[in-house]
Design a protein around this motif. Structure first.
Motif, PDB file in Angstrom:
ATOM      1  N   CYS A  13       0.961  -1.940  -0.541  1.00  0.00           N
ATOM      2  CA  CYS A  13      -0.335  -2.402  -1.011  1.00  0.00           C
ATOM      3  C   CYS A  13      -0.351  -2.282  -2.531  1.00  0.00           C
ATOM      4  O   CYS A  13      -0.022  -1.220  -3.062  1.00  0.00           O
ATOM      5  CB  CYS A  13      -1.432  -1.544  -0.391  1.00  0.00           C
ATOM      6  SG  CYS A  13      -3.047  -1.839  -1.122  1.00  0.00           S
ATOM      7  N   TYR A  15      -2.769  -2.039  -4.456  1.00  0.00           N
ATOM      8  CA  TYR A  15      -3.890  -1.221  -4.950  1.00  0.00           C
ATOM      9  C   TYR A  15      -3.597   0.271  -4.829  1.00  0.00           C
ATOM     10  O   TYR A  15      -3.838   1.025  -5.752  1.00  0.00           O
ATOM     11  CB  TYR A  15      -5.182  -1.569  -4.200  1.00  0.00           C
ATOM     12  CG  TYR A  15      -5.544  -3.036  -4.333  1.00  0.00           C
ATOM     13  CD1 TYR A  15      -6.148  -3.517  -5.485  1.00  0.00           C
ATOM     14  CD2 TYR A  15      -5.245  -3.936  -3.313  1.00  0.00           C
ATOM     15  CE1 TYR A  15      -6.453  -4.863  -5.619  1.00  0.00           C
ATOM     16  CE2 TYR A  15      -5.551  -5.289  -3.430  1.00  0.00           C
ATOM     17  CZ  TYR A  15      -6.152  -5.740  -4.594  1.00  0.00           C
ATOM     18  OH  TYR A  15      -6.439  -7.068  -4.722  1.00  0.00           O
ATOM     19  N   CYS A  16      -3.080   0.689  -3.664  1.00  0.00           N
ATOM     20  CA  CYS A  16      -2.845   2.121  -3.456  1.00  0.00           C
ATOM     21  C   CYS A  16      -1.359   2.468  -3.388  1.00  0.00           C
ATOM     22  O   CYS A  16      -0.996   3.631  -3.299  1.00  0.00           O
ATOM     23  CB  CYS A  16      -3.545   2.592  -2.182  1.00  0.00           C
ATOM     24  SG  CYS A  16      -2.820   1.899  -0.675  1.00  0.00           S
ATOM     25  N   CYS A  27      -3.761  -3.481   4.437  1.00  0.00           N
ATOM     26  CA  CYS A  27      -4.057  -2.110   4.031  1.00  0.00           C
ATOM     27  C   CYS A  27      -5.528  -1.877   4.329  1.00  0.00           C
ATOM     28  O   CYS A  27      -6.397  -2.425   3.642  1.00  0.00           O
ATOM     29  CB  CYS A  27      -3.769  -1.861   2.550  1.00  0.00           C
ATOM     30  SG  CYS A  27      -4.224  -0.179   2.074  1.00  0.00           S
ATOM     31  N   CYS A  58      -7.792  -0.154   1.560  1.00  0.00           N
ATOM     32  CA  CYS A  58      -8.226  -0.956   0.404  1.00  0.00           C
ATOM     33  C   CYS A  58      -8.862  -2.280   0.838  1.00  0.00           C
ATOM     34  O   CYS A  58      -9.208  -3.089  -0.024  1.00  0.00           O
ATOM     35  CB  CYS A  58      -7.038  -1.239  -0.503  1.00  0.00           C
ATOM     36  SG  CYS A  58      -6.211   0.240  -1.074  1.00  0.00           S
TER      37      CYS A  58
HETATM   38 ZN   LIG Z   1      -4.112  -0.068  -0.219  1.00  0.00          ZN
END
Ligand SMILES: [Zn+2]
Length: 129
Positions: free
Chosen positions: A12, A14-15, A39, A42
């Protein structure tokens, strides 16, 4: 990396945790003939080409999905009208966005790139040289 590592090793953005690979049936409760990388944390996801494992782009959260939809709403009618080819439209997209042919896909765009394209359309500059 072991040889048991699957194609589903997509993180992912984002994370940075591994995304889950699921079928559309598992995810939506309905079979759209595609798979997804998801994910949950997120609320980010991306679909695949058919039932394959190749993602259509990068995982997008709700905000980015909306921005990409706005881009598609501007780009798709250009070639869907059949007044010009999809290829010609994407060549143009590549030029105005200063991207390579590999990068010039809305599914690959980040938020900044989406906003840039939307602004180009707002100024009516997509076809300007
Ligand atoms: Zn994520």
């Amino acid at each position: 990396m072991t040889e048991t590592a699957k194609v589903a090793d997509i993180n992912c953005p984002y994370c940075d945790k591994p995304a889950r690979f699921v079928s559309s049936r598992e995810f939506y409760g309905r079979d759209y003939g595609t798979n997804l990388y998801v994910c949950t944390l997120c609320d980010a996801r991306v679909g695949t080409h058919g039932r394959g494992k190749t993602p259509l782009g990068t995982l997008a959260n709700g905000n980015l999905r909306n921005l990409r939809k706005m881009c598609h709403a501007r780009i798709d009618p250009l070639w869907k009208s059949r007044k010009m080819s999809r290829k010609a439209v994407y060549m143009r997209l590549q030029k105005v966005m200063e991207l390579t042919s590999e990068e010039a896909h809305i599914g690959m765009f980040n938020e900044h790139q989406c906003q840039k394209l939307i602004a180009i359309f707002e100024r009516g500059e997509f076809w300007n040289d």
